[in-house]
Design an enzyme around this catalytic site. Sequence first.
Site, PDB file in Angstrom:
ATOM      1  CG  HIS A  84      -3.859  -1.597  -1.525  1.00  0.00           C
ATOM      2  ND1 HIS A  84      -2.626  -1.090  -1.862  1.00  0.00           N
ATOM      3  CD2 HIS A  84      -4.367  -2.139  -2.659  1.00  0.00           C
ATOM      4  CE1 HIS A  84      -2.409  -1.323  -3.145  1.00  0.00           C
ATOM      5  NE2 HIS A  84      -3.444  -1.961  -3.649  1.00  0.00           N
ATOM      6  CG  ASP A  98      -6.237   3.494   0.907  1.00  0.00           C
ATOM      7  OD1 ASP A  98      -6.848   4.026  -0.025  1.00  0.00           O
ATOM      8  OD2 ASP A  98      -5.542   2.466   0.787  1.00  0.00           O
ATOM      9  CD  GLN A 157     -10.896   0.213  -4.569  1.00  0.00           C
ATOM     10  OE1 GLN A 157     -11.901   0.417  -5.258  1.00  0.00           O
ATOM     11  NE2 GLN A 157      -9.775  -0.241  -5.095  1.00  0.00           N
ATOM     12  CE  LYS A 209      -7.374   2.190  -6.974  1.00  0.00           C
ATOM     13  NZ  LYS A 209      -7.048   0.936  -7.634  1.00  0.00           N
ATOM     14  CB  CYS A 211      -2.273  -4.963  -3.530  1.00  0.00           C
ATOM     15  SG  CYS A 211      -1.669  -4.992  -5.196  1.00  0.00           S
TER      16      CYS A 211
END
Length: 411
Positions: free
Chosen positions: A125, A202, A205, A228, A367
């Site tokens: 991302h 990261d 998600q 999220k 993104c």
Amino acid sequence: MKAPLDVKAIKAEFPILGQEVHGHPLVYLDNAASSQKPRIVLEALVRYYERDHANVHRGIHELSTRATQAYEGARARVARFIGAGAVEEVVFVRGTTEGINLVASAWGPSNLGEGDEILLTVLEHHSNIVPWQLLAQRTGARLKSLDIDDHGRLRLEQLGDLLSERTRLVGVTHVSNALGTVNPVAEIVAAAKRVGATVVVDGAQAAPHLPIDVQALGCDFYAFSGHKMCGPTGIGVLWGRSELLEEMAPYQGGGEMIEIVELERSTYKRAPQKFEAGTPNVADAVGLAVAIDFLEGLGLERIQAHEHDLVSYALERGAQIPGFRDLGPVGDDRAGVLSFELGDIHPHDVAQILDSRGIAVRAGHHCNQPLMQRLGLGATTRASFYLYNDRDDVDALCEGLRAALDFLSGG
Ligand code: C6P
């Protein structure tokens, strides 16, 4: 086998999902962008503001003590959730983006120099690309990237060539927001460690959708966003190894992060306070802790299995739709993200027709412009599932796609 989720009961806990949009029951399939909030999180925010709010770590009065306990309690809750070695390893930030920027700004300049290398992947991302570009511009370091194969999986066989003693940092997403690929992070960390590189993961998600154990992953930093994962916006987490956090320079200067301030110089508190200048986002940290209780109460493994079932069902149904082409991997390493093309219909048109039927998806580059370039695409349509979605939502999506085909290709 664990019992499946009771999706009807779960959905009833999310007030926003009970509405109609454009005359149709809302089908919310934009969870990778942001999830909805269960009633207990909303109530926790109101309760905190109605009963306990004050500034933290400062006052001697009762409300400040309660607010401080609530805030530090939330930190301890996050630490347990991700298997942190110590509560002090949990830094509250605004979200994944700020967490990664914090590492790039506070760890980067003293650990990277001219000719050093930063290895990213083509699945990143922008939040895990641009901070490293800024750092590379400041330090003279160079960026490299690990490619994917035709199924959207990282080409791990390239690691041998890409990693060297010049590699100071490896940045990798745990789960791709654009394709749903679940990356073999532990394996990548092990390879990075063989050349002495520091690894930033990261987790934007991943933390909402599957069990996380930062120590088992072996990485050095792990960042994720509360919004999220059923929590509020404006709160996120950067986990970092104690020894690294202690060595790092402060990120921002101000109140809360100092020990002694003189006009010309200051001394700083230890982590995590060193990285939390100013009044922190107490209420949303409290909300995040309640969201974590909610998710763990249901079980992250069950949530992961549920989403895997939904994406598998969607792939099965999608395969029957003319022109439907899924872009992610098929297998156990696939999270609940469905990124696809529908013939030559523009994703924005697909999303608009779905919206007119009350179905929320995202269309665009998500993104992930370098990934889109790699795939030779400008945009995709993306449906992303969460714990309150069910097979009826997938059916509604597929009917919507057929309607888009009929309407836009004159079929
Ligand atoms: N992806 C999406 O629609 P923030 O905005 O800081 O909470 O999260 C940024 C971020 C970082 N990494 C990954 C893998 C992400 O998916 C995101 C957010 C959203 O896919 C909004 S662009």
